[in-house]
Write a protein that holds these residues in place. Structure first.
Motif, PDB file in Angstrom:
ATOM      1  N   ALA A 270       2.550  -0.873   8.125  1.00 48.38           N
ATOM      2  CA  ALA A 270       1.531  -1.539   7.300  1.00 48.38           C
ATOM      3  C   ALA A 270       1.840  -3.019   7.194  1.00 48.38           C
ATOM      4  N   SER A 271       0.787  -3.839   7.137  1.00 46.49           N
ATOM      5  CA  SER A 271       0.997  -5.280   7.003  1.00 46.49           C
ATOM      6  C   SER A 271       1.330  -5.603   5.554  1.00 46.49           C
ATOM      7  N   ASP A 272       1.953  -6.761   5.338  1.00 46.06           N
ATOM      8  CA  ASP A 272       2.338  -7.151   3.977  1.00 46.06           C
ATOM      9  C   ASP A 272       1.116  -7.239   3.069  1.00 46.06           C
ATOM     10  N   HIS A 273       0.038  -7.749   3.662  1.00 45.15           N
ATOM     11  CA  HIS A 273      -1.173  -7.903   2.854  1.00 45.15           C
ATOM     12  C   HIS A 273      -1.696  -6.542   2.402  1.00 45.15           C
ATOM     13  N   PHE A 274      -1.591  -5.562   3.273  1.00 41.08           N
ATOM     14  CA  PHE A 274      -2.002  -4.209   2.925  1.00 41.08           C
ATOM     15  C   PHE A 274      -1.176  -3.700   1.752  1.00 41.08           C
ATOM     16  N   LYS A 275       0.143  -3.927   1.856  1.00 43.02           N
ATOM     17  CA  LYS A 275       1.033  -3.434   0.796  1.00 43.02           C
ATOM     18  C   LYS A 275       0.728  -4.113  -0.528  1.00 43.02           C
ATOM     19  N   LEU A 276       0.468  -5.405  -0.396  1.00 39.87           N
ATOM     20  CA  LEU A 276       0.139  -6.160  -1.606  1.00 39.87           C
ATOM     21  C   LEU A 276      -1.115  -5.591  -2.262  1.00 39.87           C
ATOM     22  N   MET A 277      -2.085  -5.319  -1.432  1.00 43.31           N
ATOM     23  CA  MET A 277      -3.352  -4.810  -1.959  1.00 43.31           C
ATOM     24  C   MET A 277      -3.160  -3.429  -2.569  1.00 43.31           C
ATOM     25  N   ALA A 278      -2.317  -2.625  -1.914  1.00 42.12           N
ATOM     26  CA  ALA A 278      -2.100  -1.267  -2.411  1.00 42.12           C
ATOM     27  C   ALA A 278      -1.090  -1.269  -3.567  1.00 42.12           C
ATOM     28  N   ASN A 279      -0.498  -2.483  -3.805  1.00 40.42           N
ATOM     29  CA  ASN A 279       0.481  -2.656  -4.870  1.00 40.42           C
ATOM     30  C   ASN A 279       1.683  -1.716  -4.700  1.00 40.42           C
ATOM     31  N   ILE A 280       2.151  -1.643  -3.489  1.00 37.27           N
ATOM     32  CA  ILE A 280       3.249  -0.718  -3.180  1.00 37.27           C
ATOM     33  C   ILE A 280       4.281  -1.484  -2.362  1.00 37.27           C
ATOM     34  N   ASP A 281       5.554  -1.311  -2.673  1.00 35.36           N
ATOM     35  CA  ASP A 281       6.562  -2.007  -1.869  1.00 35.36           C
ATOM     36  C   ASP A 281       6.996  -1.118  -0.707  1.00 35.36           C
ATOM     37  N   ASP A 282       7.861  -1.680   0.145  1.00 36.03           N
ATOM     38  CA  ASP A 282       8.302  -0.988   1.352  1.00 36.03           C
ATOM     39  C   ASP A 282       8.852   0.403   1.061  1.00 36.03           C
ATOM     40  N   ALA A 283       9.763   0.398   0.060  1.00 32.27           N
ATOM     41  CA  ALA A 283      10.466   1.641  -0.217  1.00 32.27           C
ATOM     42  C   ALA A 283       9.490   2.734  -0.646  1.00 32.27           C
ATOM     43  N   GLY A 284       8.550   2.335  -1.476  1.00 30.37           N
ATOM     44  CA  GLY A 284       7.642   3.341  -2.016  1.00 30.37           C
ATOM     45  C   GLY A 284       6.510   3.678  -1.082  1.00 30.37           C
ATOM     46  N   PHE A 285       6.549   3.165   0.121  1.00 27.95           N
ATOM     47  CA  PHE A 285       5.335   3.261   0.911  1.00 27.95           C
ATOM     48  C   PHE A 285       5.520   3.867   2.290  1.00 27.95           C
ATOM     49  N   VAL A 286       6.221   3.101   3.138  1.00 26.83           N
ATOM     50  CA  VAL A 286       6.295   3.528   4.536  1.00 26.83           C
ATOM     51  C   VAL A 286       6.999   4.878   4.658  1.00 26.83           C
ATOM     52  N   GLY A 287       6.409   5.701   5.460  1.00 23.63           N
ATOM     53  CA  GLY A 287       6.970   7.029   5.660  1.00 23.63           C
ATOM     54  C   GLY A 287       6.387   8.040   4.706  1.00 23.63           C
ATOM     55  N   LYS A 288       5.778   7.523   3.651  1.00 19.89           N
ATOM     56  CA  LYS A 288       5.184   8.447   2.684  1.00 19.89           C
ATOM     57  C   LYS A 288       3.783   8.832   3.147  1.00 19.89           C
ATOM     58  N   ASN A 289       3.298   9.886   2.525  1.00 15.69           N
ATOM     59  CA  ASN A 289       1.961  10.324   2.885  1.00 15.69           C
ATOM     60  C   ASN A 289       0.907   9.470   2.161  1.00 15.69           C
ATOM     61  N   ILE A 290      -0.021   8.984   2.938  1.00 12.62           N
ATOM     62  CA  ILE A 290      -1.061   8.132   2.352  1.00 12.62           C
ATOM     63  C   ILE A 290      -1.806   8.861   1.244  1.00 12.62           C
ATOM     64  N   PHE A 291      -1.876  10.195   1.400  1.00 16.31           N
ATOM     65  CA  PHE A 291      -2.594  10.980   0.388  1.00 16.31           C
ATOM     66  C   PHE A 291      -1.899  10.893  -0.967  1.00 16.31           C
ATOM     67  N   ASP A 292      -0.583  10.666  -0.934  1.00 10.59           N
ATOM     68  CA  ASP A 292       0.145  10.571  -2.202  1.00 10.59           C
ATOM     69  C   ASP A 292       0.148   9.142  -2.738  1.00 10.59           C
ATOM     70  N   VAL A 293       0.403   8.183  -1.804  1.00  9.77           N
ATOM     71  CA  VAL A 293       0.572   6.811  -2.305  1.00  9.77           C
ATOM     72  C   VAL A 293      -0.762   6.125  -2.581  1.00  9.77           C
ATOM     73  N   TYR A 294      -1.762   6.582  -1.937  1.00 10.31           N
ATOM     74  CA  TYR A 294      -3.030   5.872  -2.099  1.00 10.31           C
ATOM     75  C   TYR A 294      -4.165   6.874  -2.248  1.00 10.31           C
ATOM     76  N   PRO A 295      -4.117   7.578  -3.387  1.00 12.46           N
ATOM     77  CA  PRO A 295      -5.046   8.704  -3.528  1.00 12.46           C
ATOM     78  C   PRO A 295      -6.526   8.303  -3.393  1.00 12.46           C
ATOM     79  N   LYS A 296      -6.822   7.027  -3.734  1.00 11.21           N
ATOM     80  CA  LYS A 296      -8.212   6.573  -3.649  1.00 11.21           C
ATOM     81  C   LYS A 296      -8.735   6.711  -2.222  1.00 11.21           C
ATOM     82  N   ASP A 297      -7.783   6.649  -1.277  1.00 12.00           N
ATOM     83  CA  ASP A 297      -8.146   6.556   0.131  1.00 12.00           C
ATOM     84  C   ASP A 297      -8.204   7.932   0.819  1.00 12.00           C
ATOM     85  N   VAL A 298      -7.981   8.988   0.025  1.00 12.62           N
ATOM     86  CA  VAL A 298      -7.839  10.310   0.635  1.00 12.62           C
ATOM     87  C   VAL A 298      -9.048  10.703   1.476  1.00 12.62           C
ATOM     88  N   ALA A 299     -10.190  10.654   0.845  1.00  8.89           N
ATOM     89  CA  ALA A 299     -11.398  11.114   1.539  1.00  8.89           C
ATOM     90  C   ALA A 299     -11.605  10.322   2.819  1.00  8.89           C
TER      91      ALA A 299
END
Ligand code: C2E
Ligand code: MG
Ligand code: MG
Length: 617
Positions: free
Chosen positions: A67-96
């Motif tokens: 993910a790009s830094d800007h994406f992370k900023l927008m999702a308000n998630i840092d590296d540790a809490g983000f990469v490798g995780k399931n998008i369904f968990d970290v960004y529930p708005k985006d599930v559908a």
């Protein structure tokens, strides 16, 4: 970063494997491969760090791989809490959306697909992103992930919206009247086109009502254009209130409105609406501090009876509207086939009348006025004629009311006055004594504030002395605003001309006013003279008018004397002068001059001893 570690680890492993084989060559190859990989990693890192785009890659299970830094900023998630995780968990708005992306990537053959997304920035502002997505494929062409690149298109969107708004505003302006906000002619055409189509399908009728404000020009001219505009607005509102929502009220221009009633099954309904509008519009309205009562004339045509298409219906409603005006205004008329010829004539006449002055199509004819006792010529009345190129000589009875209605009477009347004065001066200079020359004034012409000044200017211009001129105003015109009439007549009288009340007996005179008018003559309308032998009332009225005039020291002229019997009867009753076909019809100047013999005017060979009569008696 794991993908970086993985790649470097792999290179190390492969390097170990090949250390034994052709060492120098392989070392060189690996060095180059390592360099290339390093470079592409550097590019990728730079892009991910600095790109303003929202870049992300997810695998088919929804795990974010990159993910790009800007994406992370927008999702308000840092590296540790983000990469490798399931998008369904970290960004529930985006599930559908993620499920949909993965579906589209794996099940369709699309190379790229797009969605628009509204996202809130940290400062609370909303931004629209265009997310371009494309499936990532292995060497074997198997989809193993989805890459998304989102760009901020908010500014473009704003510009697009502004353009759309401007277009819809322009659209509104193109189809609405700016003064009243009503649909204009274009929108009216569009609406009625669809209305007629609906009526054809449902076998119903459509009524087209054309409304024209009575005497709008007078209101506009006397109170000013601002007041005229306010009145048009008020009328537009009343019209809108007087019809159903489904009906169209439009302003076609000027003081002309149109109402379209759809789904008409019974003509009675149309009559009901028309009468309702007449009543609503006739209610007094307050305009610029004045209480004004305006009325309208309504012409109605019905689809399909009076026409199949809009223009035909409009034309027929127009004809009916003119009939309504003729019938005394403030009423409505349905179109009938019989109306066609005369009304079309009337319309054409208006167009032609506008151009008649510049084309020099008016002439004056002159009718003698005779002393009933002596038979002498006492004066002439100038009567305007319109020499129309196709219609021949048009009678003033046809075009004077139209000229009055349209205001054209003012320039026409001025021309008549100038021409009569010019002719009188020519005759005087040639030694042809015709007595006073009488000129008819229309109400609109006479009511002009500076009218006496205009007469004075014309007398000066034609070098005619005022004593050779007589002005006629009709009884109804004189009595309409009697106070004003007195002022105006006083000014004219002081200039030295004679003043006469024309068509006397046809209006409603107030004797109190009549006494105060500085006039010298009453002209008995020819409708009475015509019947003096058949109608006792008319004979009695004529005698009364003669007596009344004499009691006020006024001369009386009987108009329309056609027989010797009438002339004899009038003479016995003490009438002073007569004018009529018995003596002469109105004549062109050349015809009129042919009656002069040696400076004397004569009928049928009888020479009138001009020198015997006193001027202006
Ligand atoms: P008016 O002023 O009462 O003019 C007399 C009308 O009676 C004239 O009609 C004349 O031709 C007609 N007439 C005269 N003697 C007889 C007769 O013995 N029998 C019959 N049946 N008619 C006779 P004309 O010329 O058609 O004018 C009609 C009206 O038009 C005039 O009535 C006058 O009100 C108006 N008019 C004519 N010229 C002018 C003008 O220059 N300005 C204005 N404002 N009105 C004018
Ligand atoms: Mg007259
Ligand atoms: Mg008359």
């Amino acid at each position: 970063m794991p993908y970086k570690n993985n790649a470097v680890g792999l290179i190390k492993k492969v390097r170990k494997l090949f250390t034994t084989v052709n060492h120098t060559e392989i070392t060189e190859r690996f060095r180059l491969a390592e360099q290339a990989l390093w470079a592409s990693e550097t590019y990728l890192n730079a892009i991910l760090r600095y790109s303003p785009a929202l870049i992300s890659v997810k695998d088919l299970d929804g795990n974010v791989v990159l993910a790009s830094d800007h994406f992370k900023l927008m999702a308000n998630i840092d590296d540790a809490g983000f990469v490798g995780k399931n998008i369904f968990d970290v960004y529930p708005k985006d599930v559908a959306q993620s499920i949909c992306d993965i579906d589209t990537a794996t099940k369709t053959k699309q190379q790229t697909f797009e969605v628009e997304l509204d996202l809130m920035h940290k400062d609370g502002s909303m931004h629209t992103y265009l997310m371009v997505k494309f499936p990532l494929r292995s060497k074997e062409n198997r989809v193993f992930g989805v890459c998304t690149i989102g760009t901020d298109i908010s500014e473009r969107k704003l510009a697009e919206n502004a353009l759309r708004e401007q277009q819809s505003r322009l659209n509104y302006m193109a189809f609405h009247d700016s003064l009243t906000g009503l649909p204009n002619r274009s929108l009216f055409y569009d609406r009625i086109y669809h209305g007629l189509a609906r009526a054809r399908r449902s076998n119903s009728k459509v009524a087209l009502m054309l409304l024209d404000i009575d005497r709008f020009k007078i209101i506009n001219d006397s109170l000013g254009h601002d007041a005229g505009d306010l009145m048009l607005k008020a009328i537009a509102m009343r019209l809108n209130e007087g019809v159903r929502d489904m009906d169209t009220v439009a302003r076609l221009g000027g003081d002309e409105f149109v109402v379209v009633l759809e789904g008409v099954h019974d003509i009675e309904d149309v009559i009901f609406v028309a009468n309702k509008l007449l009543v609503t519009l006739a209610r007094p309205m307050e305009i610029s501090g004045h209480e004004i009562t305006s009325t309208v004339s309504i012409g109605i045509s019905i689809f399909p009876n009076d026409g199949e298409v809009t223009d035909e219906l409009l034309k027929h409603a127009d004809i009916a509207m003119y009939k309504a005006k003729e019938a005394g205004k403030n009423n409505c008329q349905f179109y009938t086939k019989g109306m066609n010829a005369t009304a079309v004539n009337y319309l054409l006449l208006e167009n032609d009348l506008r151009r008649a002055l510049e084309l020099n199509q008016f002439t004056l004819h002159y009718q003698p006025q005779i002393d009933l006792k002596t038979g002498y010529l006492m004066g002439v009345e100038a009567l305007v004629r319109w020499q129309h190129p196709d219609r021949g000589l048009v009678s003033p009875a046809h075009f004077i009311p139209l000229a009055e209605e349209t205001g054209l009477i003012v320039p026409i009347g001025e021309w008549v006055l100038r021409e009569a004065c010019r002719q009188q001066k020519l005759w005087l200079d040639a030694g042809k004594k015709v007595g006073k020359i009488a000129v008819n004034l229309s109400p609109r012409q006479f009511r002009q504030k500076n009218f006496p000044g205009k007469v004075e200017a014309i007398l000066r211009e034609t070098q005619l002395a005022a004593e050779y001129l007589e002005l006629e105003i009709t009884e109804s015109c004189a009595m309409e605003h009697a106070g004003e009439t007195i002022n105006q007549l006083n000014q004219l009288n002081q200039m030295g001309m004679y003043l006469a009340i024309d068509d006397f007996g046809t209006g409603y005179s107030s004797l109190a006013y009549l006494q105060r008018f500085p006039i010298q003559k009453l002209k008995i309308d020819r409708s009475f003279v015509n019947d003096i032998h058949d109608d006792m009332n008319d004979a009695a009225i004529t005698k009364t008018i003669i007596g009344l005039a004499h009691s006020m020291q006024l001369r009386v002229v009987a108009e329309g004397v056609e027989t010797q019997n009438q002339a004899d009867w009038l003479r016995q009753c003490g009438c002073d002068q007569a004018q009529g076909f018995l003596y002469a019809k109105p004549m062109s100047p050349i015809q009129f001059e042919s009656h002069f013999h040696g400076g004397r005017f004569c009928f049928d060979g009888t020479v009138i001893p001009l020198e015997n009569y006193k001027m202006g008696t």
